[in-house]
Design an enzyme around this catalytic site. Structure first.
Site, PDB file in Angstrom:
ATOM      1  N   HIS A 264       0.854  -1.194   0.000  1.00  0.00           N
ATOM      2  CA  HIS A 264       0.000   0.000   0.000  1.00  0.00           C
ATOM      3  C   HIS A 264       0.888   1.241   0.000  1.00  0.00           C
ATOM      4  O   HIS A 264       1.881   1.315   0.717  1.00  0.00           O
ATOM      5  CB  HIS A 264      -0.880  -0.020   1.261  1.00  0.00           C
ATOM      6  CG  HIS A 264      -1.720   1.205   1.426  1.00  0.00           C
ATOM      7  ND1 HIS A 264      -2.788   1.486   0.607  1.00  0.00           N
ATOM      8  CD2 HIS A 264      -1.658   2.227   2.330  1.00  0.00           C
ATOM      9  CE1 HIS A 264      -3.343   2.625   0.999  1.00  0.00           C
ATOM     10  NE2 HIS A 264      -2.672   3.096   2.026  1.00  0.00           N
TER      11      HIS A 264
ATOM     12  N   ASP B 138      -2.533   9.400   3.842  1.00  0.00           N
ATOM     13  CA  ASP B 138      -2.849   8.022   3.494  1.00  0.00           C
ATOM     14  C   ASP B 138      -4.315   7.952   3.100  1.00  0.00           C
ATOM     15  O   ASP B 138      -5.187   8.395   3.853  1.00  0.00           O
ATOM     16  CB  ASP B 138      -2.562   7.114   4.701  1.00  0.00           C
ATOM     17  CG  ASP B 138      -2.581   5.637   4.349  1.00  0.00           C
ATOM     18  OD1 ASP B 138      -3.492   5.202   3.619  1.00  0.00           O
ATOM     19  OD2 ASP B 138      -1.698   4.901   4.831  1.00  0.00           O
TER      20      ASP B 138
ATOM     21  N   CYS C 164      -4.289   3.593  -4.481  1.00  0.00           N
ATOM     22  CA  CYS C 164      -3.498   4.254  -3.446  1.00  0.00           C
ATOM     23  C   CYS C 164      -2.275   4.966  -4.021  1.00  0.00           C
ATOM     24  O   CYS C 164      -1.885   6.040  -3.559  1.00  0.00           O
ATOM     25  CB  CYS C 164      -3.072   3.259  -2.367  1.00  0.00           C
ATOM     26  SG  CYS C 164      -2.160   1.819  -2.973  1.00  0.00           S
TER      27      CYS C 164
END
Length: 319
Positions: free
Chosen positions: A203, A220, A273
């Site tokens: 990620h 994030d 992401c």
């Protein structure tokens, strides 16, 4: 997610097996379930979905079917300019043009990006470190050329794993001590040090040292907090870097804290992401608000592809 510098661990082998068996267009629920097992110490941010989106997410559709359904529910993108004809042409050439997979399509900064590496910007794919690092280098050059921009130093994606060790728990300044020497950078003259982070090799997120506000930042699109050692290791890095380069201790760094943004755009699938991470850096380094959302990701994927293929930093941040 790119090339690893270390021998495969059990976690890495499990991850590789997952990648081989995963489908493109992974849904949020599937990704969240898997990544929570890969990095159980991190806390997922509650997903803000409309009633229609919640019903779609729980429908049992495949990732691609879910993507098509969710797209029908979306309002037009807000805040992100539409793709220009030039960007569209460049992006389509980068992602779908003819040529060998190993053909170099972008070359700058002593780095070459191949057609195969660019394919990670196709819909539903996870971005690799080659594309993210190249885009961050473009942002570095853009900041130098735009008068009044914050002074930033962008590291590549290996900064955090080198600093925090193979398991992200072993601080090691020696591994990054010469980075500023090679880059000819004095970070204490910068406003920000910005770096992409590969969390659990699964990620992407963005970290930053904010030397203006004397704190640390973490952006994030899925997790609400950084790794537990994030602040402690960056404090130690500043202490060690100041002592190594200035010959004396830095005062007050033990009081620097995590500076939490009021709002961070959130992903609603299992593959965007890296795109969020590119545009966290794009906006933050230019002093702009994070004015993009999940609905803008197809546009921003094409924008990254066009900019990398052109290899030119003369582009504007999102207004």
């Amino acid at each position: 997610m790119g090339i690893s510098l270390w021998k495969p661990s059990y976690k890495r082998l499990a991850k590789d097996e997952f990648l081989r068996s995963r489908t493109r267009y992974m849904g949020y629920a599937e990704y969240a379930s898997w990544i929570s097992k890969a990095v159980p110490e991190l806390e997922l941010r509650p997903l803000a979905l409309s009633a229609e989106e919640t019903a779609a997410e729980q429908s049992g559709l495949t990732g691609l079917e879910l993507l098509r359904l969710l797209n029908k529910l979306k309002a037009p993108p807000k805040g992100v300019p539409e793709i220009t004809p030039e960007e569209k042409q460049l992006a389509e050439e980068a992602l779908y043009g003819s040529g060998r997979p190993d053909e170099v399509v972008a070359s700058r900064f002593s780095v070459e990006v191949t057609r195969r590496q660019m394919e990670c910007l196709r819909p539903g794919e996870w971005l690799n470190d080659e594309v993210i690092n190249f885009y961050y280098k473009l942002l570095q050059e853009r900041g130098k050329s735009v008068e009044g921009s914050p002074k930033c130093w962008f590291t590549n994606s290996f900064f955090w794993p080198k600093l925090s060790g193979n398991n992200s728990k072993d601080y090691n300044y020696k591994e990054v001590r010469r980075w500023t020497v090679k880059a000819k950078v004095d970070i204490f003259e910068m406003d920000y040090v910005i770096f992409p982070m590969n969390i659990g090799e699964s990620h992407w997120a963005m970290g930053a040292i904010d030397l203006k506000e004397k704190g640390f930042r973490y952006f994030d699109s899925m997790f609400s907090k950084p790794p537990s050692n994030f602040v402690a290791f960056l404090r130690r890095y500043l202490q060690d870097e100041h002592k190594a380069k200035k010959g004396k201790e830095i005062s007050g760094v033990e009081d620097w804290q995590l500076l939490v943004p009021s709002k961070v755009p959130q992903q609603k699938n299992g593959y965007d992401c890296g795109v969020f991470t590119c545009f966290f850096a794009d906006c933050f380094s230019a002093g702009k608000s994070l004015s993009f959302e999940q609905e803008d990701m197809p546009t921003l994927r094409m924008r990254i592809a066009a900019r990398v293929l052109k290899a030119d930093e003369k582009f504007d941040p999102i207004p």
